[in-house]
Scaffold this active site. Sequence first.
Site: not given
Length: 355
Positions: A291, A294, A326
């Site tokens: 992950h 990603r 993010y």
Amino acid sequence: MFWEAKIISHRGEKRIAVYFDRREDLIVRIKKLADAKWSQTMKAWHVPDTEENRGRFKLEQKVKLPDTSLTKINSFKRWLVSKRYSGHTVKTYCEALVTFLKYFNEKDIGSITNEDVINFNNDFIIKRGLSSSYQNQVVNAIKLFFREIEGARLDPDLVHRPKRYNPLPKVLAKEEIAEIINALDNLKHKCMISLIYSAGLRRSELLNMKIADIDSKRMEIRITNAKGRKDRICPLSTTVLNLLRNYFPKYKPKEYLFEGQDGGQYSERSLALVLKRGCALAGIKKDVNLHMLRHSYATHLLESGTDLRYIQELLGHKSSRTTEIYTHVSKKSLKAIISPLDKLDIITNGDTGDF
């Protein structure tokens, strides 16, 4: 005595930890067990907590539910499947319900009350230090089961749900991504890791991908029935396309884009081991998981100037708030901040060593 076994809680799941002297023959034997994993933290191997494994390691046998309870659990499973819950959710909810009903094994299901749910939460989940995510899974399972199968007015929401811990996503540098991919000498492995990073895929999205999902003419990847039962389109990387053009005639997959040695869907565990091997070959010591590729994809797009709304669409996020996390790990915004200490006249007198 060469080994010792005990029941543990690992990431909200009951497992059996097995401790033994480091002998190659014992390691080979335990590796043959289904879903056997090594924990660096516990310095032990651990396997699923099943009746078979309890018998194998001479542990007390698990409480067995009466046939009436098993019938109702099967009804609950069929209801979840009919409502198109994912296979993972069906498994998680049914296992959580089994744990709850075994706690009240001598009590008729129809006589279970809200007070029982609160007691279960306090005496079973909290006392054993099980995770908040596991607690939420149990509450969700109980709520659905009693509402849909029992038709009871049980209200698990009376149980105080824990505040969820939201850690910042861990991200790799672009150079680290390149080092991992270049270190992989197996073409299939290189393709899989490149594809996950290039499109910000979830592990399941890569493993479920069919050959027809790659459209080289439109330079698109079609991701079907992803999380939330949604389809989406992602751009196909030119680099990935070149890798796939070398991969396809060599491996000749029949249905899934990436298949196991004996055909069929490539396994989750094997894919995780591919990344682990790539990190080892590249000399990366970080605790890397799939992950993180990603997360790295999204963060690198943001740092290169891609609008957050486009990143939300590419990742398949329902809410923009999920994507906004993010911004907290993007180097682009962090580098623009100058520490007030650096504006002061500080004498360091330090040498230029490696740091």
